[in-house]
Design a protein around this motif. Structure first.
Motif, short mmCIF file in Angstrom:
data_model
loop_
_atom_site.label_atom_id
_atom_site.label_comp_id
_atom_site.label_asym_id
_atom_site.label_seq_id
_atom_site.Cartn_x
_atom_site.Cartn_y
_atom_site.Cartn_z
N LYS A 53 32.45 -74.15 22.46
CA LYS A 53 31.56 -73.01 22.76
C LYS A 53 31.82 -72.36 24.12
O LYS A 53 31.05 -71.49 24.54
N SER A 67 35.70 -67.87 18.30
CA SER A 67 34.63 -68.86 18.26
C SER A 67 35.25 -70.25 18.22
O SER A 67 36.32 -70.45 17.62
N SER A 69 33.43 -73.83 17.56
CA SER A 69 32.23 -74.61 17.30
C SER A 69 32.52 -76.12 17.33
O SER A 69 31.58 -76.93 17.41
#
Lengths: 115, 112
Positions: A53, A67, A69
């Motif tokens: 993140k 992104s 995650s």
């Protein structure tokens, strides 16, 4: 070769459509990078990640988002593909960064064509 | 930010001739890395230089870090067709970020 996989390897898409490229690593490296490579421009950094993140922009980030995650996956999204984003995209990973960076390992690349 | 210049952009040599590529930085570097990319392939790490004036050798390849740590060179002795590809330097971009900056590369062609 380091455990780093890019998918897809080739893609043709239409202008205006969103596209997501995936980079998957099995090395548990902290740092992950997305580059694009075009003739005469070398490798230009799009975005990079320094942890889950935690991401930041590179020199050519406009029109791209990322992104992360989980440690092993770093996704690059072209929000609305344009012909200028036709390129070869490379993902790279490294277990050290900043001033103490060492070697980076590259994926095989994704050839993206926007028509 | 960090400015890096790599020269020449292209080099054509006859097989057996020597080849050198240079990487010049606008600021003092903590270290520098060199990579090779074969046609159609991905960049592959060759070596890292850390110390001022450092020289490292890998068979016919000689890597050097300048005394002021602002430039570096890669020299290939007696080129072979297997040396064909693009050679990149990579350095830390500075300013407290984690960016890795690459030179634009030197594309080497070897004429058999």
């Amino acid at each position: 070769d380091a455990g780093i996989t890019q998918s897809p390897r080739h893609k043709v898409t239409e202008t205006g459509t969103p596209v997501t490229l995936r980079c998957h690593q099995t090395e548990n490296h902290r740092y992950m990078y997305w580059y694009r490579q075009d003739p005469g421009h070398g490798l230009r950094l799009i975005h990079y990640s320094y942890g889950v993140k935690d991401t930041d922009k590179g020199e050519v980030s406009d029109g791209y988002s990322v992104s992360r995650s989980k440690t092993e996956d770093f996704l690059l999204t072209l929000e609305s593909a344009t012909s200028s984003q036709t390129s070869v995209y490379f993902c790279a990973i490294s277990d050290s960064g900043g001033a103490f960076s060492t070697e980076a390992f590259f994926g095989q690349g994704t050839r993206l064509t926007v028509v | 930010g960090q400015q890096v210049m790599q020269i020449p952009q292209y080099q054509h040599v006859q097989e057996g001739e020597d080849f050198t590529t240079y990487c010049n930085s606008s600021t003092t570097l903590s270290n520098i890395q060199w990579y090779k990319q074969r046609p159609g392939g991905h960049p592959v790490f060759l070596i890292q230089l850390v110390k001022s004036g450092e020289v490292k050798k890998q068979k016919r390849l000689t890597f050097q870090f300048g005394e002021a740590k602002k430039n570096s060179s890669l020299h290939i002795t007696a080129t072979q067709t297997t040396d064909v590809g693009t050679y990149f330097c990579q350095l830390y971009s500075g300013a407290g970020s984690y960016q890795l900056t690459f030179g634009k590369g030197t594309k080497l062609s070897v004429i058999p």
